[in-house]
Design a protein around this motif. Structure first.
Motif, mmCIF file in Angstrom:
data_model
loop_
_atom_site.group_PDB
_atom_site.id
_atom_site.type_symbol
_atom_site.label_atom_id
_atom_site.label_comp_id
_atom_site.label_asym_id
_atom_site.label_seq_id
_atom_site.Cartn_x
_atom_site.Cartn_y
_atom_site.Cartn_z
ATOM 1 N N LYS A 1 0.199 -2.675 -48.835
ATOM 2 C CA LYS A 1 1.125 -2.490 -47.696
ATOM 3 C C LYS A 1 1.814 -3.810 -47.361
ATOM 4 O O LYS A 1 3.004 -3.853 -47.042
ATOM 5 C CB LYS A 1 0.344 -1.996 -46.471
ATOM 6 C CG LYS A 1 -0.089 -0.542 -46.587
ATOM 7 C CD LYS A 1 -0.705 -0.135 -45.251
ATOM 8 C CE LYS A 1 -1.704 0.976 -45.411
ATOM 9 N NZ LYS A 1 -2.496 1.206 -44.203
ATOM 10 N N ASN A 2 1.035 -4.899 -47.467
ATOM 11 C CA ASN A 2 1.570 -6.222 -47.196
ATOM 12 C C ASN A 2 2.679 -6.583 -48.206
ATOM 13 O O ASN A 2 3.727 -7.116 -47.839
ATOM 14 C CB ASN A 2 0.388 -7.192 -47.271
ATOM 15 C CG ASN A 2 0.773 -8.606 -47.036
ATOM 16 O OD1 ASN A 2 1.350 -9.239 -47.913
ATOM 17 N ND2 ASN A 2 0.453 -9.119 -45.857
ATOM 18 N N VAL A 3 2.437 -6.246 -49.470
ATOM 19 C CA VAL A 3 3.445 -6.505 -50.512
ATOM 20 C C VAL A 3 4.703 -5.689 -50.210
ATOM 21 O O VAL A 3 5.833 -6.183 -50.312
ATOM 22 C CB VAL A 3 2.871 -6.169 -51.916
ATOM 23 C CG1 VAL A 3 3.973 -6.103 -52.967
ATOM 24 C CG2 VAL A 3 1.817 -7.200 -52.325
ATOM 25 N N GLN B 1 10.270 -9.881 -58.977
ATOM 26 C CA GLN B 1 9.045 -10.400 -58.355
ATOM 27 C C GLN B 1 7.843 -9.799 -59.064
ATOM 28 O O GLN B 1 7.833 -8.617 -59.375
ATOM 29 C CB GLN B 1 8.980 -9.985 -56.878
ATOM 30 C CG GLN B 1 10.148 -10.484 -56.053
ATOM 31 C CD GLN B 1 9.984 -10.131 -54.579
ATOM 32 O OE1 GLN B 1 9.396 -9.110 -54.243
ATOM 33 N NE2 GLN B 1 10.508 -10.984 -53.714
ATOM 34 N N LYS B 2 6.840 -10.639 -59.294
ATOM 35 C CA LYS B 2 5.616 -10.125 -59.916
ATOM 36 C C LYS B 2 4.443 -10.367 -58.966
ATOM 37 O O LYS B 2 4.278 -11.475 -58.442
ATOM 38 C CB LYS B 2 5.379 -10.813 -61.261
ATOM 39 C CG LYS B 2 4.082 -10.394 -61.939
ATOM 40 C CD LYS B 2 3.029 -11.447 -61.845
ATOM 41 C CE LYS B 2 1.668 -10.992 -62.309
ATOM 42 N NZ LYS B 2 0.658 -12.036 -62.290
ATOM 43 N N TYR B 3 3.664 -9.334 -58.737
ATOM 44 C CA TYR B 3 2.485 -9.450 -57.875
ATOM 45 C C TYR B 3 1.235 -9.271 -58.723
ATOM 46 O O TYR B 3 1.057 -8.242 -59.378
ATOM 47 C CB TYR B 3 2.536 -8.417 -56.753
ATOM 48 C CG TYR B 3 3.661 -8.686 -55.775
ATOM 49 C CD1 TYR B 3 3.464 -9.529 -54.684
ATOM 50 C CD2 TYR B 3 4.930 -8.151 -55.973
ATOM 51 C CE1 TYR B 3 4.506 -9.814 -53.799
ATOM 52 C CE2 TYR B 3 5.973 -8.425 -55.093
ATOM 53 C CZ TYR B 3 5.755 -9.258 -54.014
ATOM 54 O OH TYR B 3 6.783 -9.544 -53.156
ATOM 55 N N GLY B 4 0.370 -10.274 -58.723
ATOM 56 C CA GLY B 4 -0.849 -10.249 -59.531
ATOM 57 C C GLY B 4 -1.942 -9.393 -58.901
ATOM 58 O O GLY B 4 -1.781 -8.877 -57.783
ATOM 59 N N GLY B 5 -3.055 -9.269 -59.616
ATOM 60 C CA GLY B 5 -4.149 -8.381 -59.219
ATOM 61 C C GLY B 5 -4.658 -8.600 -57.800
ATOM 62 O O GLY B 5 -4.868 -7.633 -57.057
ATOM 63 N N THR B 6 -4.838 -9.884 -57.410
ATOM 64 C CA THR B 6 -5.377 -10.123 -56.067
ATOM 65 C C THR B 6 -4.370 -9.719 -54.988
ATOM 66 O O THR B 6 -4.759 -9.345 -53.891
ATOM 67 C CB THR B 6 -5.735 -11.616 -55.852
ATOM 68 O OG1 THR B 6 -4.766 -12.390 -56.524
ATOM 69 C CG2 THR B 6 -7.113 -11.939 -56.353
ATOM 70 N N SER B 7 -3.083 -9.793 -55.318
ATOM 71 C CA SER B 7 -2.056 -9.456 -54.329
ATOM 72 C C SER B 7 -1.979 -7.958 -54.061
ATOM 73 O O SER B 7 -1.369 -7.535 -53.085
ATOM 74 C CB SER B 7 -0.682 -9.950 -54.803
ATOM 75 O OG SER B 7 -0.742 -11.331 -55.049
ATOM 76 N N VAL B 8 -2.593 -7.159 -54.961
ATOM 77 C CA VAL B 8 -2.552 -5.695 -54.762
ATOM 78 C C VAL B 8 -3.979 -5.123 -54.824
ATOM 79 O O VAL B 8 -4.185 -3.995 -55.221
ATOM 80 C CB VAL B 8 -1.639 -4.996 -55.814
ATOM 81 C CG1 VAL B 8 -0.187 -5.356 -55.608
ATOM 82 C CG2 VAL B 8 -2.066 -5.336 -57.252
ATOM 83 N N LYS B 9 -4.936 -5.961 -54.389
ATOM 84 C CA LYS B 9 -6.336 -5.558 -54.628
ATOM 85 C C LYS B 9 -6.831 -4.445 -53.700
ATOM 86 O O LYS B 9 -7.860 -3.825 -53.983
ATOM 87 C CB LYS B 9 -7.266 -6.773 -54.549
ATOM 88 C CG LYS B 9 -7.439 -7.344 -53.167
ATOM 89 C CD LYS B 9 -8.411 -8.506 -53.189
ATOM 90 C CE LYS B 9 -8.549 -9.071 -51.787
ATOM 91 N NZ LYS B 9 -9.127 -10.378 -51.735
ATOM 92 N N SER B 10 -6.116 -4.190 -52.595
ATOM 93 C CA SER B 10 -6.559 -3.151 -51.651
ATOM 94 C C SER B 10 -5.328 -2.465 -51.073
ATOM 95 O O SER B 10 -4.198 -2.954 -51.222
ATOM 96 C CB SER B 10 -7.335 -3.806 -50.510
ATOM 97 O OG SER B 10 -6.467 -4.701 -49.834
ATOM 98 N N LEU C 1 6.072 1.701 -50.130
ATOM 99 C CA LEU C 1 7.473 1.421 -49.770
ATOM 100 C C LEU C 1 8.112 2.649 -49.115
ATOM 101 O O LEU C 1 8.822 2.526 -48.111
ATOM 102 C CB LEU C 1 8.257 0.975 -51.011
ATOM 103 C CG LEU C 1 8.004 -0.489 -51.412
ATOM 104 C CD1 LEU C 1 8.408 -0.753 -52.857
ATOM 105 C CD2 LEU C 1 8.759 -1.448 -50.483
ATOM 106 N N HIS C 2 7.846 3.823 -49.669
ATOM 107 C CA HIS C 2 8.401 5.050 -49.060
ATOM 108 C C HIS C 2 7.955 5.147 -47.597
ATOM 109 O O HIS C 2 8.733 5.519 -46.723
ATOM 110 C CB HIS C 2 7.894 6.298 -49.799
ATOM 111 C CG HIS C 2 8.329 6.362 -51.236
ATOM 112 N ND1 HIS C 2 7.717 7.163 -52.172
ATOM 113 C CD2 HIS C 2 9.313 5.697 -51.903
ATOM 114 C CE1 HIS C 2 8.298 6.997 -53.343
ATOM 115 N NE2 HIS C 2 9.272 6.107 -53.209
#
Ligand code: ADP
Ligand code: ASP
Ligand code: MG
Length: 408
Positions: A23-25, A9-18, A88-89
């Protein structure tokens, strides 16, 4: 579930922006580990981090060293992999993060646009066998001399697909801020439609011609290794778009998408001799200087003279003009012109192969709005026109209206 149980799975910049998004990812990844998947995650830098780092370097130097730029930009992804592992931890999932160099993602030494040569799977497979989620920094690698390299803007998609290939899995999910591939950039056209599926060749052409939703090399890898790409949103659980072999598609359209790109400039070298060897010398020299040339048009004039126009990346424009001015003198030409406010608008679709009149209709639609076509190029499944950048958005809208909406 794929046979070997691994999903990339790849998560782009907006998916990890905060931190909230991270946490959502993590929660989303958890749903996959609970289903029994071994999850390999590739992440991009948070939000606009890469742009911010570029601006920072430009504040110090107009022409920073490419090696140091790659060193700098790779830090963005190092932040997000660690934060995702921590997230994740926090919800009880064992996870470990690795940089490109730690997993030996070996590339050539072409800083800022490096190509992947090989990837070692040893560390990844060992961590997966210990039931860990493996998180890998996208966009970065290491060359044979241990220099950090990057794969070009948007390159995390390519990291993910290359990992899916070496891990021998057919499934790769690309999570982004739109819920799939659309018939035009949803930021430009409000009536754009989501495609359920699209062929590798169409997606490759769309990506090459400006649809920034996927890095074009990721699609090349996916096609070569027969990996199904699922482009979807990290904001919902809806099905997105599957990029797949054309033979497996249920629905095919004459035109599947309209794109525009503004990262190229046009150069014309005027009234040079119309004889064998001139074009070879010109493009041979540009190639030797590692300048990528896209569209080329030659027009013949009087007295055995010709003018050649071509497009290059805007970043290469000043170097190209310098080379052309030199050659213009050697050839006895009448001068070199350039224009950097151009857009390349394109219509793409596999159905074009068996349809008549697509080019004519495209030119007609543009002419109805008085938009002048400065250059044309065609491939089996795409037609591109160079126009003034001022009309790019209008051109995309009217072409979309004519080829996609009226063709429902
Ligand atoms: P990420 O950071 O997740 O890699 P990108 O910004 O690289 O996201 O890619 C997603 C963006 O691509 C969308 O927000 C959208 O505006 C743009 N885009 C351009 N063309 C298309 C298209 N045909 N379909 C979907 N998105 C597109
Ligand atoms: N962070 C890099 C970029 O902004 C790579 C990527 O997002 O895929 O281009
Ligand atoms: Mg991207």
């Amino acid at each position: 579930m794929p046979q070997n149980n691994i999903i990339v799975q790849k998560y782009g910049g907006t998916s990890v922006k905060s931190s909230e998004r991270i946490k959502n990812v993590a929660e989303r990844i958890k749903t996959y580990t609970e289903k029994g998947f071994s999850v390999v995650v590739v992440v991009s830098a948070m939000g606009k981090t890469t742009d911010i780092l570029i601006d920072l370097a430009k504040e110090i130097s107009e022409n920073p060293s490419k090696r140091e730029m790659d060193m700098l930009l790779s830090t963005g992804e190092q932040v997000s992999i660690a934060l995702l592992a921590i997230a994740l931890h926090e919800i009880g999932i064992d996870a470990i993060s690795y940089t490109g160099s730690q997993i030996k993602m070996v590339t050539d030494g072409n800083f800022s646009n490096a190509k992947i040569a090989r990837i070692s799977t040893e560390k990844i497979l060992k961590s997966l066998s210990e039931n860990k989620v493996v998180i890998i920094a996208g966009f970065q690698g290491i060359d044979e001399d241990d220099n950090i390299t990057t794969l070009g803007r948007g390159g995390s998609d390519t990291s993910a697909v290359a990992l899916a290939a070496v891990l021998n899995t057919r499934d790769c999910e690309i999570y982004t801020d739109v819920d799939g591939v659309y018939t035009a950039d949803p930021r430009l056209v409000s009536s754009t439609k989501k495609l359920k599926e699209i062929s590798y060749d169409e997606m490759l052409e769309l990506a090459r011609l400006g649809a920034g939703v996927l890095h074009s090399r990721s699609v090349e890898f996916a096609k070569k290794y027969n990996i199904k790409l699922h482009v979807r949103s990290s904001y919902s659980f809806e099905e997105g778009t599957i990029v797949m072999p054309v033979e497996e598609m249920m629905e095919k359209f004459t035109i599947c998408g309209i794109t525009s790109k503004e990262d190229e400039a046009k150069v014309t070298i005027r009234d040079i001799p119309d004889k064998p060897g001139i074009a070879a010398k010109l493009f041979g020299e540009l190639g030797a200087q590692k300048i990528y040339v896209n569209m080329i048009v030659q027009s013949t004039g009087l007295d055995n003279k010709a003018s050649i126009s071509f497009t290059v990346k805007k970043d290469d424009l000043s170097k190209t003009i310098r080379i052309c001015n030199e050659l213009n003198k050697d050839f006895g030409g009448s001068g070199v012109d350039s224009k950097d406010n151009i857009a390349i608008v394109s219509a793409v679709g596999v159905g074009m192969i068996s349809s008549y009149g697509v080019a004519g209709r495209m030119f007609e639609v543009l002419s109805e709005q008085n938009i002048n076509i400065e250059m044309i190029s065609t491939s089996e499944i795409g037609i591109s026109c160079v126009i003034d950048a001022l009309y790019a958005e209008l051109a995309v809208k009217i072409l979309h209206n004519s080829f996609v909406e009226e063709n429902k």
